[in-house]
Design a protein around this motif. Structure first.
Motif, PDB file in Angstrom:
ATOM      1  N   GLU A 175       0.631  -1.441  -0.103  1.00  0.00           N
ATOM      2  CA  GLU A 175      -0.562  -0.025   0.451  1.00  0.00           C
ATOM      3  C   GLU A 175       0.919   1.473  -0.101  1.00  0.00           C
ATOM      4  OE1 GLU A 175      -1.505   1.040   4.093  1.00  0.00           O
ATOM      5  OE2 GLU A 175      -0.981  -1.220   3.968  1.00  0.00           O
ATOM      6  N   PRO A 176       0.214   2.112  -0.132  1.00  0.00           N
ATOM      7  CA  PRO A 176       1.341   3.280  -0.113  1.00  0.00           C
ATOM      8  C   PRO A 176       1.412   4.311   1.017  1.00  0.00           C
ATOM      9  CG  PRO A 176      -1.025   4.203  -1.471  1.00  0.00           C
ATOM     10  CD  PRO A 176      -1.423   2.312  -0.480  1.00  0.00           C
ATOM     11  N   ILE A 177       2.825   4.457   1.510  1.00  0.00           N
ATOM     12  CA  ILE A 177       3.348   4.808   2.412  1.00  0.00           C
ATOM     13  C   ILE A 177       4.333   6.491   2.252  1.00  0.00           C
ATOM     14  CG2 ILE A 177       3.880   2.445   2.873  1.00  0.00           C
ATOM     15  CD1 ILE A 177       6.407   3.442   1.989  1.00  0.00           C
ATOM     16  N   GLU A 178       4.249   6.682   3.136  1.00  0.00           N
ATOM     17  CA  GLU A 178       4.989   7.561   3.159  1.00  0.00           C
ATOM     18  C   GLU A 178       6.289   7.690   4.581  1.00  0.00           C
ATOM     19  OE1 GLU A 178       2.857  11.378   4.386  1.00  0.00           O
ATOM     20  OE2 GLU A 178       1.616  11.276   2.737  1.00  0.00           O
ATOM     21  N   ILE A 179       7.109   7.883   4.350  1.00  0.00           N
ATOM     22  CA  ILE A 179       8.421   8.358   4.532  1.00  0.00           C
ATOM     23  C   ILE A 179       8.867   9.071   5.320  1.00  0.00           C
ATOM     24  CG2 ILE A 179      10.930   7.315   5.302  1.00  0.00           C
ATOM     25  CD1 ILE A 179      10.641   5.558   2.678  1.00  0.00           C
ATOM     26  N   GLY A 180       8.813   9.350   6.756  1.00  0.00           N
ATOM     27  CA  GLY A 180       9.288  10.716   7.327  1.00  0.00           C
ATOM     28  C   GLY A 180      10.539  10.725   7.967  1.00  0.00           C
ATOM     29  N   MET A 181      11.158  12.159   7.548  1.00  0.00           N
ATOM     30  CA  MET A 181      12.618  12.130   7.872  1.00  0.00           C
ATOM     31  C   MET A 181      12.489  13.800   8.495  1.00  0.00           C
ATOM     32  SD  MET A 181      14.271  11.268   3.956  1.00  0.00           S
ATOM     33  CE  MET A 181      13.242  12.163   3.490  1.00  0.00           C
ATOM     34  N   GLY A 182      11.421  14.017   9.771  1.00  0.00           N
ATOM     35  CA  GLY A 182      11.561  15.277  10.522  1.00  0.00           C
ATOM     36  C   GLY A 182      10.933  15.709   9.925  1.00  0.00           C
ATOM     37  N   THR A 183      10.013  17.060  11.109  1.00  0.00           N
ATOM     38  CA  THR A 183       9.225  18.325  11.055  1.00  0.00           C
ATOM     39  C   THR A 183      10.193  19.337  11.256  1.00  0.00           C
ATOM     40  OG1 THR A 183       7.275  16.365  12.069  1.00  0.00           O
ATOM     41  CG2 THR A 183       7.068  19.175  12.096  1.00  0.00           C
ATOM     42  N   TYR A 184       9.494  20.679  10.091  1.00  0.00           N
ATOM     43  CA  TYR A 184      10.388  21.192  10.559  1.00  0.00           C
ATOM     44  C   TYR A 184       9.224  22.826  11.130  1.00  0.00           C
ATOM     45  CZ  TYR A 184      13.556  18.738   9.023  1.00  0.00           C
ATOM     46  OH  TYR A 184      15.117  17.844   8.556  1.00  0.00           O
ATOM     47  N   SER A 185       9.865  22.873  11.731  1.00  0.00           N
ATOM     48  CA  SER A 185       8.727  24.459  11.835  1.00  0.00           C
ATOM     49  C   SER A 185       9.072  25.539  12.312  1.00  0.00           C
ATOM     50  CB  SER A 185       7.696  24.289  13.386  1.00  0.00           C
ATOM     51  OG  SER A 185       7.320  23.165  14.236  1.00  0.00           O
ATOM     52  N   GLY A 186       9.099  27.151  11.397  1.00  0.00           N
ATOM     53  CA  GLY A 186       9.321  28.434  11.902  1.00  0.00           C
ATOM     54  C   GLY A 186       8.448  29.216  11.047  1.00  0.00           C
ATOM     55  N   LEU A 187       9.288  30.327  10.114  1.00  0.00           N
ATOM     56  CA  LEU A 187       8.530  30.955   9.511  1.00  0.00           C
ATOM     57  C   LEU A 187       8.918  30.666   8.031  1.00  0.00           C
ATOM     58  CD1 LEU A 187       9.985  34.254  11.505  1.00  0.00           C
ATOM     59  CD2 LEU A 187       7.467  32.825  11.918  1.00  0.00           C
ATOM     60  N   ARG A 188       7.048  30.676   7.467  1.00  0.00           N
ATOM     61  CA  ARG A 188       7.352  30.341   6.200  1.00  0.00           C
ATOM     62  C   ARG A 188       7.376  31.547   5.021  1.00  0.00           C
ATOM     63  NH1 ARG A 188       3.058  26.546   2.492  1.00  0.00           N
ATOM     64  NH2 ARG A 188       3.238  27.805   0.823  1.00  0.00           N
ATOM     65  N   VAL A 189       9.091  31.352   4.585  1.00  0.00           N
ATOM     66  CA  VAL A 189       9.174  32.738   3.573  1.00  0.00           C
ATOM     67  C   VAL A 189       9.228  32.443   2.429  1.00  0.00           C
ATOM     68  CG1 VAL A 189      10.595  34.363   2.850  1.00  0.00           C
ATOM     69  CG2 VAL A 189      10.363  34.150   5.604  1.00  0.00           C
ATOM     70  N   SER A 190       8.253  33.095   0.759  1.00  0.00           N
ATOM     71  CA  SER A 190       8.740  32.604  -0.179  1.00  0.00           C
ATOM     72  C   SER A 190       9.843  32.871  -0.814  1.00  0.00           C
ATOM     73  CB  SER A 190       7.648  33.984  -1.612  1.00  0.00           C
ATOM     74  OG  SER A 190       7.471  33.269  -2.634  1.00  0.00           O
ATOM     75  N   LYS A 191      10.201  31.826  -1.635  1.00  0.00           N
ATOM     76  CA  LYS A 191      11.302  31.420  -1.894  1.00  0.00           C
ATOM     77  C   LYS A 191      11.876  33.334  -2.736  1.00  0.00           C
ATOM     78  CE  LYS A 191      13.655  27.559  -2.299  1.00  0.00           C
ATOM     79  NZ  LYS A 191      14.605  26.429  -3.178  1.00  0.00           N
ATOM     80  N   ARG A 192      11.061  33.167  -4.188  1.00  0.00           N
ATOM     81  CA  ARG A 192      10.887  34.818  -4.074  1.00  0.00           C
ATOM     82  C   ARG A 192      11.572  35.798  -3.536  1.00  0.00           C
ATOM     83  NH1 ARG A 192       5.646  36.002  -6.722  1.00  0.00           N
ATOM     84  NH2 ARG A 192       5.140  35.995  -5.031  1.00  0.00           N
ATOM     85  N   ALA A 193      11.383  35.765  -2.306  1.00  0.00           N
ATOM     86  CA  ALA A 193      12.021  37.067  -1.364  1.00  0.00           C
ATOM     87  C   ALA A 193      13.323  36.745  -1.349  1.00  0.00           C
ATOM     88  CB  ALA A 193      10.720  37.580   0.072  1.00  0.00           C
ATOM     89  N   ILE A 194      14.247  35.775  -1.329  1.00  0.00           N
ATOM     90  CA  ILE A 194      15.134  35.770  -0.581  1.00  0.00           C
ATOM     91  C   ILE A 194      16.742  36.055  -1.733  1.00  0.00           C
ATOM     92  CG2 ILE A 194      17.190  33.791   0.255  1.00  0.00           C
ATOM     93  CD1 ILE A 194      14.866  31.938   0.306  1.00  0.00           C
ATOM     94  N   HIS A 195      17.506  37.091  -0.776  1.00  0.00           N
ATOM     95  CA  HIS A 195      18.569  37.389  -1.475  1.00  0.00           C
ATOM     96  C   HIS A 195      20.308  37.722  -0.683  1.00  0.00           C
ATOM     97  CE1 HIS A 195      15.626  40.017  -4.187  1.00  0.00           C
ATOM     98  NE2 HIS A 195      14.809  40.292  -3.704  1.00  0.00           N
ATOM     99  N   ASP A 196      20.829  38.054  -1.933  1.00  0.00           N
ATOM    100  CA  ASP A 196      22.108  38.568  -0.712  1.00  0.00           C
ATOM    101  C   ASP A 196      21.828  39.895  -1.130  1.00  0.00           C
ATOM    102  OD1 ASP A 196      22.430  35.403  -0.635  1.00  0.00           O
ATOM    103  OD2 ASP A 196      23.767  35.511  -2.606  1.00  0.00           O
ATOM    104  N   ASP A 197      22.644  40.589   0.494  1.00  0.00           N
ATOM    105  CA  ASP A 197      23.218  40.835   0.868  1.00  0.00           C
ATOM    106  C   ASP A 197      23.899  41.513   2.014  1.00  0.00           C
ATOM    107  OD1 ASP A 197      22.887  44.389   0.209  1.00  0.00           O
ATOM    108  OD2 ASP A 197      21.090  44.535   0.512  1.00  0.00           O
TER     109      ASP A 197
END
Length: 425
Positions: A320-342
């Motif tokens: 049957e279908p399974i999901e292999i979990g490798m940890g749960t991460y909690s924090g602040l969600r941010v769009s990748k479009r917003a990431i810059h280098d400065d």
């Protein structure tokens, strides 16, 4: 030129001019306005979705007697070597009467246990109230999951808790009359069923279940470390012998074999946390697992997970279908479009208390505070193609100047000519 025509042309020209001017103002007003998204709390589990095949140490139990079975133990029961798992009767009616008698006997034992524990002061009202609540929740959950066996067990436990509360609160004195009545019913059913013409015993110790699917011998349990991806792909069931009375799962350890991509195999191999596996069709909760082995081929890989947790719902899990979990991460969600280098700065002081300013280029986002743009470094916990989960409280020395984004910060997701300290009109 006609005066009326002149006025019309003038009005049209002024209208066009006004529209142009308003459009200019709107464009100018919005030129420095940047779309933002609030940094919100989010949790995500890094997982691999695939098809799993369960391999257990399973031994079929043969019934060499002719007749109808009346099971003495329930699915999921822990049985010992040579213990009875069923009685054999000559007729269906006799087997049914014996099964009803067994159920009544269980009710009698529950009443006796409730009466004994309550009268000896082994439980309190608070404990019983909590028990009633938990048993009611479990019963309703089993009903919603269409788990008949679980619902029956839940109903029995709920009734026991209610009986204990009646005794403890003085609603009733004892269950002697009920026990006497049930005993008469049980004895009448025992007499009606007659004597069993035989019994079925188990050759091994372990977890018993009536359910057999023909995959019990699809792959040798002892050769799990020799399994290949071709072995997994060539799994097939065989017919269950007609005289099979059930099976015993004899080893507390069992395995889940599955096929994953090469990238997923690498991801699993470098993950050093607790792995979990979710059988979405057999259970609603993930169970702990360990990575036993990975065998790579040209374009995919075989993964074998080892588990040692078992419940009634997992006894029937196979392919049957399974999901292999490798940890749960909690924090602040941010769009990748917003990431810059400065650059970010920090000031340190030497032994003479003289300040020294340092700058370093880091990865971060621009945040709008009122009309001012500020650049904040981020510490990424988890990443997808669309968004990242950022650590809200990174460990010491992870951030260059110790500053990062906060909950509900207005993160700028799009815009040109962004820099730290810019004022947006």
């Amino acid at each position: 030129m006609d005066k009326l025509l002149f006025k019309r042309i003038l009005v049209a020209a002024l209208t066009i001019l006004a529209l142009v001017y308003v459009t200019y103002l709107l464009i100018s007003a919005n030129f420095d306005m940047y779309p933002t998204e609030n940094a919100v709390q989010a949790s995500v589990t890094d997982s691999i979705s695939t098809e799993g095949f369960v391999i257990r140490d399973e031994v079929l139990i043969a019934n060499n007697s002719s007749g109808v079975l009346s099971y003495s133990v329930s699915d999921g029961a822990n049985v010992q070597v040579n213990s009875e798992i069923a009685k054999v009767f000559s007729k269906q009616e006799d087997a049914a009467a014996n099964s009803r008698a067994d159920a009544i006997e269980q009710r009698i034992n529950n009443l006796k246990d409730s009466q004994k524990s309550t009268l000896t002061g082994a439980v309190s009202v608070d404990v019983i109230n909590n028990s009633i609540k938990n048993n009611l929740i479990n019963y309703l959950y089993s009903v919603n999951q269409f788990d008949i066996s679980g619902a029956k067990t839940g109903a029995d436990k709920l009734l026991t808790s209610i009986n204990q509360r009646q005794l403890l609160t003085g609603k009733i004195t004892n269950f002697n009359s009920q026990i006497s009545s049930l005993t008469s019913q049980m004895e009448a059913l025992r007499n009606a069923s007659g004597n069993a013409i035989g019994t079925v015993t188990t050759p091994n110790a372990g977890y018993f279940t009536e359910f057999c699917d023909g995959y019990e011998n699809a792959y040798p349990f002892a050769k799990i470390d020799e399994m290949t991806l071709d072995d997994l792909k060539n799994m097939h069931s065989s017919s269950v012998p007609s005289n099979t009375a059930g099976k015993v799962i004899g080893n507390v350890k069992w395995y889940v074999a599955c096929e994953v991509t090469l990238d997923q195999a690498v991801k699993l191999s470098i993950y050093d946390g607790q792995i979990t596996v979710l059988f979405s069709e057999a259970s609603t909760e993930s169970i702990p697992a360990t990575l036993r082995r990975i065998q790579k081929s040209d374009d995919s890989a075989l993964v074998v997970l080892e588990c040692d947790y078992m419940d009634k719902g997992l006894l029937e899990a196979r392919h049957e279908p399974i999901e292999i979990g490798m940890g749960t991460y909690s924090g602040l969600r941010v769009s990748k479009r917003a990431i810059h280098d400065d650059y970010v700065s920090k000031t340190t002081y030497d032994e003479n208390d003289k300040p020294h300013k340092e700058r370093k280029k880091v990865q971060g986002v621009y945040v709008l505070y009122g009309s001012e743009v500020q650049f904040k470094q981020i510490s990424i916990l988890y990443s997808t193609k669309d968004y990242v989960i950022c650590d809200i409280s990174p460990k010491e020395n992870v951030l260059f100047n110790g500053e990062t984004i906060s909950l509900y910060d207005k993160v700028i997701v799009k815009g040109d000519d962004l820099y730290d300290g810019k004022v947006v009109s």
